[in-house]
Write a protein that holds these residues in place. Sequence first.
Motif, PDB file in Angstrom:
ATOM      1  N   GLY A 766       2.286   2.073  -6.726  1.00 32.11           N
ATOM      2  CA  GLY A 766       2.181   0.616  -6.782  1.00 32.11           C
ATOM      3  C   GLY A 766       2.488  -0.066  -5.478  1.00 32.11           C
ATOM      4  O   GLY A 766       2.804  -1.249  -5.462  1.00 32.11           O
ATOM      5  N   ASP A 769       0.872  -3.521  -4.482  1.00 30.34           N
ATOM      6  CA  ASP A 769       1.175  -4.720  -5.260  1.00 30.34           C
ATOM      7  C   ASP A 769       1.933  -5.742  -4.413  1.00 30.34           C
ATOM      8  O   ASP A 769       2.829  -5.393  -3.630  1.00 30.34           O
ATOM      9  CB  ASP A 769       2.010  -4.362  -6.487  1.00 30.34           C
ATOM     10  N   ARG A 771       2.991 -10.311  -4.330  1.00 31.54           N
ATOM     11  CA  ARG A 771       2.943 -11.641  -4.920  1.00 31.54           C
ATOM     12  C   ARG A 771       3.001 -12.663  -3.791  1.00 31.54           C
ATOM     13  O   ARG A 771       3.766 -12.498  -2.836  1.00 31.54           O
ATOM     14  CB  ARG A 771       4.111 -11.866  -5.873  1.00 31.54           C
ATOM     15  N   SER A 792      -1.360 -13.185  -7.119  1.00 36.57           N
ATOM     16  CA  SER A 792      -0.701 -11.884  -7.228  1.00 36.57           C
ATOM     17  C   SER A 792      -1.746 -10.785  -7.291  1.00 36.57           C
ATOM     18  O   SER A 792      -2.904 -11.013  -7.664  1.00 36.57           O
ATOM     19  CB  SER A 792       0.194 -11.828  -8.469  1.00 36.57           C
ATOM     20  N   SER A 794      -1.727  -6.768  -8.749  1.00 36.30           N
ATOM     21  CA  SER A 794      -0.935  -5.768  -9.462  1.00 36.30           C
ATOM     22  C   SER A 794      -1.871  -4.793 -10.157  1.00 36.30           C
ATOM     23  O   SER A 794      -2.800  -5.204 -10.874  1.00 36.30           O
ATOM     24  CB  SER A 794      -0.034  -6.446 -10.502  1.00 36.30           C
ATOM     25  N   GLN A 795      -1.644  -3.519  -9.868  1.00 32.67           N
ATOM     26  CA  GLN A 795      -2.429  -2.457 -10.480  1.00 32.67           C
ATOM     27  C   GLN A 795      -3.928  -2.712 -10.304  1.00 32.67           C
ATOM     28  O   GLN A 795      -4.720  -2.647 -11.238  1.00 32.67           O
ATOM     29  CB  GLN A 795      -2.072  -2.302 -11.957  1.00 32.67           C
TER      30      GLN A 795
END
Length: 818
Positions: A766, A769, A771, A792, A794-795
């Motif tokens: 990860g 990732d 933000r 953001s 994420s994944q």
Amino acid sequence: MNYSICLDPANFDLTLLSGNPFLVYTNFDSFTTPVATVPYNLLFPPPIGSCPYLLSGIPNGATQLLIIDNCVISGAGGTVPANLLTGECCYALIDINPLLCSDFCEDCGIGFDIYTLNTTGSIIAGNLTSSCGEVTDYVIGWYLNGDYSSPVFTSGFGTQFNYQLPHPLTSSGSPLVSAGNWVGIIQDAWIGGTQYFSTSGSGNGNVIPFESCFGTVVANPLQCNNGSFPLPYTHQKSFAATSNGVPPAPTTFTYQLSSNTNYFAYFFDGQQVWDELEIKYISGNPNGTTNPSLYSQPIYLEKIKVGVNAPLPWLGNSGISAITGSPFYSYPTSRGQYPGDVQRTLTLTGLETSSIPNLPDKLEITVTPNTESFTTNWDLFMQCLEDFDCTNCTLNSNPPFKISNVTLERFTGNPCLQQKIQVAASGCNANSDFFTYTDASPGTAFPITSSSPPTTWIQLGNSVNCFTINTTNHQTPCDIPSNSIITFNKTNVPTNGISSTGQPLGQINMTFNNVNDFLHYKNFLDAEEAILNSILGPITYDCTNKNYYSGYSLQVPFQAVNNTCGDNTTKLYYYIPRIAYSSIIYVQNTPSNFWSITISMPELQDCLSFSGCTNCYTQAYGYKGTPYSILDVFNSSSYANPSNTISYSNNFGSKYIEPWDYIYFNTSSTAAGTYYSSSVLGYWNTSEQQSTSRYSQETIPFIPNPLTPGSYTNLYSLGSVACPGWTTKFSSSIYSAAGGGVGANSFYMHWEYVFPNIQDNINFAGNNDFRLFTKVTDNSGVLQTNALLIYSYSQSIATVHQPQFFQGGSPSLTIQSF
């Protein structure tokens, strides 16, 4: 021949003057026939008359003039016989030297080696030359448009006479002047070992005619279309002058406006010692306005002292306040600190203008040098503008900055891997008038193609014992000149000691004839040492202790012996280890008015080791290996840079207000992943802003207040702004003093990002990732407390949380690989 006449009233009983013209005779014909009849008031100075009077038609060979009142003799009438000097008629008998009459300029080949008769708003005159011998000293008075009552300014060369500007008047030494016809007349001169003077001079030496040896200079006004520099400022002047015996002359010149000029942009830098800038609007046709009485007088648009040492209150720190019942602000009359400059656009749309081509409106611009210094340096750039581009600069959209791209950028270091977030954003264009002609935000200009904090690489590894620099960093403006003498000597001689490289160590010796100068340096150094003692503790001679590598920076002004500290001053830096403090020798001999400070400059030893400091940062950054590292700075200042030896003396007590800084170093340790969890938001962030002070765009004309001399009345009804409506939103006080300070109109956007999953291994799952958060100013100019999540990743899924912050509602995303 010609001869310049100005009779001294002290040699006459003025009550006996008949009021008739004077008759002028010469000894060429034994004073038989008058060569001229001259009204008496032309022969005496004000307030009686308006001499000097230039007499022409003198026969060649005449060596005496008889100038006699055409009075009436008792018991007789008619003209006074030339050979009857009864005492009843006022007269003067003057010896003249034919060489020094009209032939002086020609016979002695008087001229300038460079001289321009037609100029754009300047006097260009090189060095004075003569075939009668070397010209070692001289003064020239410059007169405008036939007014010979007193010169507008004086120029000269050498040390024997006082003058306001030095020759040659060329390049940066050529003064800007008012439009008109200029005549230069020699007042005093030493030529070939002989002193000469005209009636406007000192009265010492051989008299020469009060007439010009040079052609008339026609100075044309600066105009919107006759600048010789490329945009953004087609008129640029960098001026430098050192006067002799008197302060430099004020510079007043004319800038003629075009009929379509709506804005006048300028940049003015007073440099180290402040100078005052005045700009006045001169109507070309006052009778064509609705208020002829107002427009018949000069209307001020600017009056401000500008320079690093400008007096308080500074623009940007205090003194800007709202005007009750008005959309405008009031402003202080000074701009100092760093930078010591002003960049402003004067808006002329509130003023009535002339529509008659041969009666153009003008600006009268004056730069008045600081009278505390005989040296003046300043830069003034100017530009007429028909329009002012405010596109995307009025801050009316919320938020005005739109992000177009987000990039996860990677860098492969050795042995460390690094990554950061970059954003690209739109806004007021870097080429807009907003950025070009005002003191807009000094940050990154828009559109932003790549924005992140300057040192935001996230290190994926450990960093231990890396150095950071701590210093006072005083701004060191010049102190007020005095009549005291200060000498400074930096030597490198074997008696000071020998370094490990075999080079002699340095030593500084300063002497004073005024105890206040001595105490100024001593007490300031003691105060800096007290600060170091409170931070680091007592002085240590243990070179394995990082506190051993601390000390002081000494700044001294270097200039000519009879020059004051100012714009032409060279600032010399010397770095002295703290271990030298206890061995400083102070001599105080009050009866002899002698004080001295002697500082030996020891060599710092190289004893530190830095195991654990990885190559993510330069090993032992700030310790050694660069010109600015602690070991190199101190040892170079002592012995490794022999070229810094110098010896000088100054007769004006030249010194800086804050001559000493302290310097010490800290070490820091950073463990990977410490600052990058979701619980510690905000360590790595960037802030972008658009801001300009009200002062740089608002124009409030003003005029002198006749009821209170020295004060002024603001003409708010004539006020205007470069970008209409720009004051309606985001009036912020958060902008830094260097850029405008209180009263600035700003929009401030603050971006923050975190990598919530990175620990200490780049291969941790990860790791892509992130933000992205933001903070913005509200309508009162206050930065929001809480960061807002706007984007953001994420994944492998990107999510837009606040579309109003992005161009088109969503940015493009780029993820780089290692």
